[in-house]
Scaffold this motif. Sequence first.
Motif, PDB file in Angstrom:
ATOM      1  N   LEU A 110      21.143 -36.672  31.582  1.00 30.58           N
ATOM      2  CA  LEU A 110      20.558 -35.490  32.233  1.00 30.58           C
ATOM      3  C   LEU A 110      19.120 -35.298  31.756  1.00 30.58           C
ATOM      4  O   LEU A 110      18.227 -34.987  32.545  1.00 30.58           O
ATOM      5  CB  LEU A 110      21.409 -34.250  31.926  1.00 30.58           C
ATOM      6  N   GLN A 111      18.928 -35.519  30.468  1.00 26.82           N
ATOM      7  CA  GLN A 111      17.577 -35.398  29.907  1.00 26.82           C
ATOM      8  C   GLN A 111      16.643 -36.455  30.514  1.00 26.82           C
ATOM      9  O   GLN A 111      15.502 -36.154  30.859  1.00 26.82           O
ATOM     10  CB  GLN A 111      17.642 -35.552  28.382  1.00 26.82           C
ATOM     11  N   ALA A 112      17.165 -37.672  30.696  1.00 26.49           N
ATOM     12  CA  ALA A 112      16.356 -38.736  31.317  1.00 26.49           C
ATOM     13  C   ALA A 112      15.957 -38.329  32.736  1.00 26.49           C
ATOM     14  O   ALA A 112      14.893 -38.722  33.231  1.00 26.49           O
ATOM     15  CB  ALA A 112      17.125 -40.048  31.336  1.00 26.49           C
ATOM     16  N   GLY A 113      16.813 -37.526  33.385  1.00 22.03           N
ATOM     17  CA  GLY A 113      16.508 -37.050  34.735  1.00 22.03           C
ATOM     18  C   GLY A 113      15.558 -35.865  34.744  1.00 22.03           C
ATOM     19  O   GLY A 113      15.302 -35.286  35.800  1.00 22.03           O
ATOM     20  N   GLY A 114      15.083 -35.455  33.570  1.00 21.22           N
ATOM     21  CA  GLY A 114      14.086 -34.390  33.508  1.00 21.22           C
ATOM     22  C   GLY A 114      14.650 -33.027  33.158  1.00 21.22           C
ATOM     23  O   GLY A 114      13.909 -32.046  33.077  1.00 21.22           O
ATOM     24  N   ALA A 115      15.973 -32.931  32.947  1.00 16.48           N
ATOM     25  CA  ALA A 115      16.570 -31.614  32.671  1.00 16.48           C
ATOM     26  C   ALA A 115      16.109 -31.082  31.312  1.00 16.48           C
ATOM     27  O   ALA A 115      16.014 -31.831  30.336  1.00 16.48           O
ATOM     28  CB  ALA A 115      18.087 -31.712  32.707  1.00 16.48           C
ATOM     29  N   ASP A 116      15.869 -29.787  31.286  1.00 20.78           N
ATOM     30  CA  ASP A 116      15.620 -29.073  30.033  1.00 20.78           C
ATOM     31  C   ASP A 116      16.990 -28.528  29.626  1.00 20.78           C
ATOM     32  O   ASP A 116      17.461 -27.522  30.142  1.00 20.78           O
ATOM     33  CB  ASP A 116      14.608 -27.958  30.330  1.00 20.78           C
ATOM     34  N   LEU A 117      17.653 -29.245  28.711  1.00 24.86           N
ATOM     35  CA  LEU A 117      19.097 -29.080  28.491  1.00 24.86           C
ATOM     36  C   LEU A 117      19.425 -28.401  27.160  1.00 24.86           C
ATOM     37  O   LEU A 117      18.816 -28.717  26.136  1.00 24.86           O
ATOM     38  CB  LEU A 117      19.742 -30.476  28.499  1.00 24.86           C
ATOM     39  N   VAL A 118      20.391 -27.482  27.217  1.00 29.77           N
ATOM     40  CA  VAL A 118      21.018 -26.957  25.991  1.00 29.77           C
ATOM     41  C   VAL A 118      22.500 -27.283  26.073  1.00 29.77           C
ATOM     42  O   VAL A 118      23.108 -27.145  27.134  1.00 29.77           O
ATOM     43  CB  VAL A 118      20.807 -25.427  25.873  1.00 29.77           C
ATOM     44  N   LEU A 119      23.073 -27.739  24.950  1.00 27.23           N
ATOM     45  CA  LEU A 119      24.495 -28.121  24.939  1.00 27.23           C
ATOM     46  C   LEU A 119      25.240 -27.266  23.920  1.00 27.23           C
ATOM     47  O   LEU A 119      24.808 -27.155  22.769  1.00 27.23           O
ATOM     48  CB  LEU A 119      24.613 -29.605  24.561  1.00 27.23           C
ATOM     49  N   VAL A 120      26.354 -26.655  24.361  1.00 26.27           N
ATOM     50  CA  VAL A 120      27.178 -25.866  23.433  1.00 26.27           C
ATOM     51  C   VAL A 120      28.633 -26.311  23.555  1.00 26.27           C
ATOM     52  O   VAL A 120      29.024 -26.922  24.554  1.00 26.27           O
ATOM     53  CB  VAL A 120      27.066 -24.337  23.697  1.00 26.27           C
ATOM     54  N   ALA A 121      29.429 -25.966  22.535  1.00 24.44           N
ATOM     55  CA  ALA A 121      30.825 -26.401  22.494  1.00 24.44           C
ATOM     56  C   ALA A 121      31.655 -25.687  23.555  1.00 24.44           C
ATOM     57  O   ALA A 121      31.453 -24.503  23.815  1.00 24.44           O
ATOM     58  CB  ALA A 121      31.404 -26.093  21.113  1.00 24.44           C
ATOM     59  N   SER A 122      32.628 -26.420  24.133  1.00 27.99           N
ATOM     60  CA  SER A 122      33.544 -25.766  25.069  1.00 27.99           C
ATOM     61  C   SER A 122      34.902 -25.516  24.425  1.00 27.99           C
ATOM     62  O   SER A 122      35.838 -25.090  25.100  1.00 27.99           O
ATOM     63  CB  SER A 122      33.718 -26.610  26.329  1.00 27.99           C
ATOM     64  N   ASN A 123      34.986 -25.788  23.125  1.00 27.70           N
ATOM     65  CA  ASN A 123      36.234 -25.543  22.394  1.00 27.70           C
ATOM     66  C   ASN A 123      35.900 -25.506  20.908  1.00 27.70           C
ATOM     67  O   ASN A 123      35.105 -26.332  20.454  1.00 27.70           O
ATOM     68  CB  ASN A 123      37.233 -26.674  22.701  1.00 27.70           C
ATOM     69  N   PRO A 124      36.490 -24.579  20.156  1.00 27.30           N
ATOM     70  CA  PRO A 124      36.110 -24.466  18.737  1.00 27.30           C
ATOM     71  C   PRO A 124      36.466 -25.696  17.889  1.00 27.30           C
ATOM     72  O   PRO A 124      35.866 -25.905  16.839  1.00 27.30           O
ATOM     73  CB  PRO A 124      36.928 -23.255  18.250  1.00 27.30           C
TER      74      PRO A 124
END
Length: 419
Positions: A64-78
């Motif tokens: 996604l970053q290679a596609g130009g996205a300004d990305l934030v990633l967070v956990a979907s489970n503890p």
Amino acid sequence: MTNYDIKDKSLAEGGRRRIQWAEREMPVLRSIYERFEKERPFEGIRMSACLHVTTETANLAKTLQAGGADLVLVASNPLSTQDDVAASLVMHNEIPVHAIKGEDNVTYYKHIKAAIDHKPHITMDDGADLVSTLHKDYSDLLPNVIGGTEETTTGVIRLKAMAADGALKFPVVAVNDAMTKHFFDNRYGTGQSTIDGIIRATNILLAGKNFVVGGYGWCARGLAMRARGMGANVIVTEVDPLKALEAVMDGFRVMPMMEAAPLADIFCTLTGDINVIDQHHMEVMKDGAIIANSGHFNVEINIPALEEMAVSQHQARPFVKQYEMEDGRVLNLLGDGRLINLAAAEGHPASVMDMSFANQSLSAEYMVKHAEELENIVYGVPEAIDAEIARLKLEAMGVQIDKLTEEQLTYLNSWQSGT
Ligand code: ADE
């Protein structure tokens, strides 16, 4: 970059090596990465992803970053975060990650808040916690959002409920519903990784054991198939007559949970519903029974009831909590009732996540390109994307298939000729 929350930056190098290991099994995603690098479909797009932070997700994030996205990633489970992967994404790729394995509920929602503070144009969810929190508590930010994608069965069910209520305020693509997702990720991915999680947590021999699989959706089918392959006697419980019938004809014993409860050595739920294993089931379970869940949320086992029933509890091994009952029996709960394949093992292998995350990448691109035309409902993945991913995966596996001849094409499109 300072805006991240991870366990330990010094784990980054090990994380990088494991991310590269997974990448070798993700050729379809790799081909998308190479196209995205040239075409930059996400230039100017802020994206917030709430996903299990694994080596496979890292390869998606890099795509996604290679596609130009300004990305934030967070956990979907503890419990599903791989801390070395989180560290590598921060240190080597400058992707802000907010995820720590074992985080408590307050931290979990603090991390979701970080995804929301990013003011996303596109959301990418696994379980719909990001979309639901955004709608419930930050509705002022909804107009920024072009659309979202959703990874899992449970999330799609929640989003469809939101759409039915008229509550959904942007379009979402149900990645889970792509055939190149649920036929493979849900069935073969969950089948293998759930067995892996149960074995890593317990080191128990499956051969000869009575193994109850709660549910017979795609994930549960995969688990039933693989547990049988390991020599377990598999019992399936269901509420849907069609699925139950399918389980019977696949050769499994099918019965109500109450009948299965005193018979089983191991239980694993994969239904998406609440209290599938309830107090009255646990009251009649055998001494030493092992109870696990591989459904998205930790609601399938009535853990509060188990806590109430127990006179004492202790950690028998990592990911195994042993509860002692008044009558002297012990019941073993794995991974706090959270998805055992990600809590005690590493989730699905990269080869199936390759297709799931190819669907994520292409659905996000589709969403950006078609934002204007879409309504605030849940869409399936366009058939052309599904078919292209199947084609690319076969090609990468070196498998060739036949093509219809002109004669066969004509035959299929005609109705005149019969017997
Ligand atoms: N869900 C199940 N397995 C997974 C994995 N390996 N990575 C991300 N999400 C997953």
